[in-house]
Design a protein around this motif. Structure first.
Motif, short mmCIF file in Angstrom:
data_model
loop_
_atom_site.label_atom_id
_atom_site.label_comp_id
_atom_site.label_asym_id
_atom_site.label_seq_id
_atom_site.Cartn_x
_atom_site.Cartn_y
_atom_site.Cartn_z
N ARG A 549 -94.49 17.56 -45.26
CA ARG A 549 -95.84 18.67 -44.53
C ARG A 549 -95.09 19.68 -44.39
N MET A 550 -94.44 19.26 -43.81
CA MET A 550 -93.21 20.73 -43.14
C MET A 550 -92.29 21.75 -44.66
N LEU A 551 -92.11 21.27 -44.84
CA LEU A 551 -91.07 21.86 -45.69
C LEU A 551 -91.81 22.68 -47.04
N GLY A 552 -92.67 21.89 -47.67
CA GLY A 552 -93.43 21.41 -48.79
C GLY A 552 -92.87 19.94 -49.52
N ALA A 553 -93.52 20.40 -51.31
CA ALA A 553 -92.75 18.88 -52.40
C ALA A 553 -91.73 18.90 -52.61
N PHE A 554 -90.73 18.46 -51.45
CA PHE A 554 -89.30 19.10 -52.38
C PHE A 554 -88.62 17.96 -53.31
N THR A 555 -89.56 16.55 -53.13
CA THR A 555 -89.30 15.10 -53.69
C THR A 555 -89.50 15.45 -55.45
N GLU A 556 -90.55 16.63 -55.95
CA GLU A 556 -91.00 17.34 -57.19
C GLU A 556 -90.25 18.28 -57.29
N ASP A 557 -90.01 19.35 -56.29
CA ASP A 557 -89.68 20.75 -57.10
C ASP A 557 -88.08 20.79 -56.95
N ALA A 558 -87.26 21.28 -58.08
CA ALA A 558 -86.00 21.41 -57.60
C ALA A 558 -85.46 22.24 -57.87
N HIS A 559 -85.88 23.31 -57.69
CA HIS A 559 -86.02 24.63 -57.00
C HIS A 559 -86.33 24.88 -55.36
N LEU A 560 -87.02 23.59 -55.11
CA LEU A 560 -86.84 23.65 -53.33
C LEU A 560 -86.00 22.69 -52.45
N ARG A 561 -85.65 21.75 -53.85
CA ARG A 561 -84.81 21.12 -53.29
C ARG A 561 -83.08 21.67 -53.29
N LEU A 562 -82.85 23.19 -54.24
CA LEU A 562 -81.62 23.96 -54.68
C LEU A 562 -81.34 25.13 -53.01
N ASN A 563 -82.57 25.42 -52.97
CA ASN A 563 -82.86 25.80 -51.66
C ASN A 563 -82.85 25.32 -50.52
N LEU A 564 -83.65 23.90 -50.22
CA LEU A 564 -82.78 23.44 -48.92
C LEU A 564 -80.91 22.62 -48.96
N THR A 565 -80.54 22.95 -49.82
CA THR A 565 -79.21 22.24 -49.94
C THR A 565 -78.75 23.51 -49.62
N LEU A 566 -78.42 24.82 -50.13
CA LEU A 566 -78.10 25.87 -50.01
C LEU A 566 -78.33 26.45 -48.36
N ALA A 567 -79.53 26.12 -47.86
CA ALA A 567 -79.82 26.67 -46.51
C ALA A 567 -78.41 25.60 -45.72
N LEU A 568 -79.06 24.31 -45.93
CA LEU A 568 -78.23 23.28 -44.68
C LEU A 568 -76.79 24.34 -45.43
N HIS A 569 -75.94 24.29 -46.12
CA HIS A 569 -74.70 25.22 -46.52
C HIS A 569 -74.37 25.91 -45.58
N VAL A 570 -75.44 26.96 -45.40
CA VAL A 570 -75.26 28.03 -44.27
C VAL A 570 -75.18 27.39 -43.51
N LEU A 571 -75.94 26.65 -42.56
CA LEU A 571 -76.44 26.09 -41.14
C LEU A 571 -74.92 26.03 -41.50
N ARG A 572 -74.10 24.78 -42.16
CA ARG A 572 -73.25 23.97 -41.89
C ARG A 572 -71.60 25.28 -41.48
N MET A 573 -71.50 26.75 -42.39
CA MET A 573 -70.72 27.67 -42.45
C MET A 573 -70.93 28.56 -40.45
N ARG A 574 -71.12 27.98 -39.56
CA ARG A 574 -71.38 28.66 -38.22
C ARG A 574 -70.56 29.98 -38.74
N GLY A 575 -71.66 30.81 -37.74
CA GLY A 575 -70.76 31.96 -38.26
C GLY A 575 -70.23 32.51 -39.04
N ILE A 576 -70.92 32.53 -40.14
CA ILE A 576 -71.03 33.66 -41.01
C ILE A 576 -72.28 34.85 -41.27
#
Length: 576
Positions: A549-576
């Motif tokens: 409900r917050m992010l969209g139907a990521f369980t059915e959308d592979a492109h959305l899952r890719l974007n979410l994965t990349l966003a989480l990677h960026v968050l892990r790279m603090r300070g970049i």
């Protein structure tokens, strides 16, 4: 008893309680002068090595206000005639004030000394001398003072002679080894010079004696006691090598036969002064050479050094071999991050790096410089041990090494060596992070390799914290994310993709973000995710519904899952 010197003149220099050297005659030597041929030592025989530097005559009972350390006090007994009961206390007071001895004429004003006074002098090792009646105080004063002055003049003359000889060695272009050779010859003993890290800089004398002094004072537990001073049994003298407020180490002279005298301390201090001059000169030359090497390596890494043939030939003059497969390693000190940071220019690129601060917020430039120097020394030693033909230099905020290797595993060992050597130094605990580039085959590719190593340092520290080691080849998707120069664009992507989950202020949002991360890592395996997070299956299903409900139907959308994965990677790279 009549005191007769059994040996030639004992040492005429002692270390006072303040640690300073005192020149003069010992009480034993004073008793050996001709005017005191009939003098008797009646108490305090254990104090015959006390040093006499001056003489005084006691004319009043309240003499304590007028006495000075290392005095031989002369008296006729007149001031003591009415206070025999306090003479024991007088000995204690004179001893506390550092007097060398008390010489008394008996008979006219005082017939004998109280037993208490004699016993107290024996307990304290404070010499009491009975003077002959036919000797005048003026004769004693003249002869003893003359002998003291002659002794001081002789010691100073020899010290100056040695100093002049050592200075001539330096002026003639001699080095520290030449200075130590001269000292060993002058004293006919073994002499070594060591730095503050126990490394022997130079040594001279009989080989077995040099090994003995190294075993006792450098490799053994004696190092903790290697403070300035004279060995009580005459087997060693230790003097500091100090210049410009910096302690450069110690000069240790060792005699297996105990031939050293305390008078040698002053001479060795002159030798230490000359040694400090040699060391500072060598350091100045080394600093110029190091800067020249660092400047050329900087030009290579910036692509300004010219063609490969010119670079290889020029590096050969430094002992560097870049005509082989090499990798670039960059080591940076980890900052405590207490300030916003200062701009640093690294080979033409400007980054923001933290500027260290003290507890009250002031910049710690001196401490940071020392830490950087220690890091450079540790890396230089580690690199030289594993690859003597590698190029290594210290820049303003990093140490760079260009190392030949057959695989990345070799550099892992190099980093471990440098970490161990860096940690051996005293002071505030510091760490450093290291980045390693891909292997390159020619100097032309070194600028790109250097940039890879710099990115590896930055990304590795953000992913794994202080003290990290990151290889560029192992960064994966983080390598691609690090290529995005606009950090604001990355953060905007995170906010647009994760929405409310992008911040750290709301604990519930952080918890949901963790759930999302594990779901993506398990490829949406609900059972495995529930097991990892210790959730009930139904609880996790509820959370998945809330996330969609917050992010969209990521369980059915592979492109959305890719974007979410990349966003989480960026968050892990603090300070970049």
């Amino acid at each position: 008893m009549i005191y007769t010197p059994a040996e030639p003149s004992p040492p005429a220099l002692r270390l006072a309680s303040t640690g300073t050297l005192t020149y003069g005659l010992s009480v034993g030597e004073v008793l050996g002068v001709s005017t005191l041929a009939g003098a008797r030592l009646i108490a305090g025989a254990s104090g015959l090595d006390r040093i006499v530097q001056r003489l005084n005559v006691m004319e009043v009972p309240d003499i304590l206000a007028w006495v000075k350390p290392h005095e031989l006090l002369l008296t006729t007994g007149y001031p003591l005639r009415n206070t025999p009961q306090s003479l024991g206390r007088l000995v204690t007071d004179l001893d506390e004030r550092g007097l060398a001895a008390l010489a008394i004429k008996l008979g006219r004003y005082l017939d004998e000394l109280p037993v208490e006074m004699i016993e107290q002098a024996d307990r304290l090792g404070f010499p009491l001398i009975l003077l002959p009646n036919d000797v005048g105080f003026d004769d004693i004063l003249n002869q003893v003072l003359t002998d003291i002055l002659n002794r001081q003049a002789a010691i100073l003359a020899r010290t100056e002679e040695v100093h002049r000889a050592l200075v001539q060695i330096v002026l003639g272009g001699g080095g520290l080894q030449d200075v130590i050779d001269e000292v060993a010859t002058l004293f006919d003993v073994a002499v070594i010079a060591v730095d503050g890290d126990r490394r022997m800089l130079a040594g001279a004398g009989p080989e077995e004696h040099v090994k003995a002094v190294c075993a006792a004072w450098v490799d053994g537990p004696g190092w903790s006691a290697a403070q300035p001073g004279f060995g009580g049994n005459g087997d060693h003298v230790v003097v500091p090598v100090v210049a410009g407020g910096f302690d450069h180490g110690r000069i240790i002279a060792y005699s297996a036969s105990g031939a050293l005298r305390e008078t040698d301390v002053g001479i060795l201090e002159r030798a230490a002064t000359v040694a400090a001059l040699v060391i500072t000169k060598q350091q100045a030359v080394a600093a110029v050479e190091s800067k020249y090497r660092a400047d050329f390596l900087r030009d290579i890494l910036a692509g300004r050094a010219g063609a490969d043939d010119r670079v290889i030939a020029h590096c050969a003059g430094f002992g560097w071999d870049l005509d082989r497969p090499v990798a670039v390693a960059v080591a940076e000190l980890d900052s405590d991050g207490r300030s916003g940071g200062t701009a640093e220019t690294r080979l033409g690129r400007t980054d923001r790096v933290p500027e260290p601060r003290t507890e009250d917020g002031r910049a710690k430039g001196g401490e940071e410089r020392q830490a950087q120097d220690r890091l450079a020394a540790a890396w230089t030693a580690a690199v030289r041990r594993r690859d003597p033909k590698a190029a290594v230099a210290s820049f303003a905020h990093e140490v760079v090494a260009v190392v030949g290797l057959s695989g990345d595993g070799d550099l892992d060992g190099l980093v471990r060596d440098a970490t161990t050597m860096f940690g051996e130094h005293p002071g505030r605990r510091r760490t450093f992070s290291t980045g390693v580039s891909r292997v390159v085959a020619c100097p032309t590719a070194l600028p790109e390799a250097y940039e890879q190593a710099v990115k590896s340092v930055r990304v590795g520290r953000q992913l794994h914290g202080f003290g990290s080691l990151a290889h560029f080849n192992e960064l994966g998707v983080y390598r691609l994310l690090s290529l995005v120069a606009d950090a604001a664009e990355l953060h905007a992507f995170v906010r647009e993709t994760l929405g409310e989950l992008a911040g750290d202020d709301d604990p519930e949002a952080v918890d949901l973000r963790r759930t999302l991360q594990v779901l993506l890592e398990t490829n949406l395996n609900v059972a495995e995710t529930a097991r990892r997070l210790h959730f009930h299956y139904n609880t996790l299903r509820y959370r998945i519904g809330k996330l969609e409900r917050m992010l969209g139907a990521f369980t059915e959308d592979a492109h959305l899952r890719l974007n979410l994965t990349l966003a989480l990677h960026v968050l892990r790279m603090r300070g970049i």
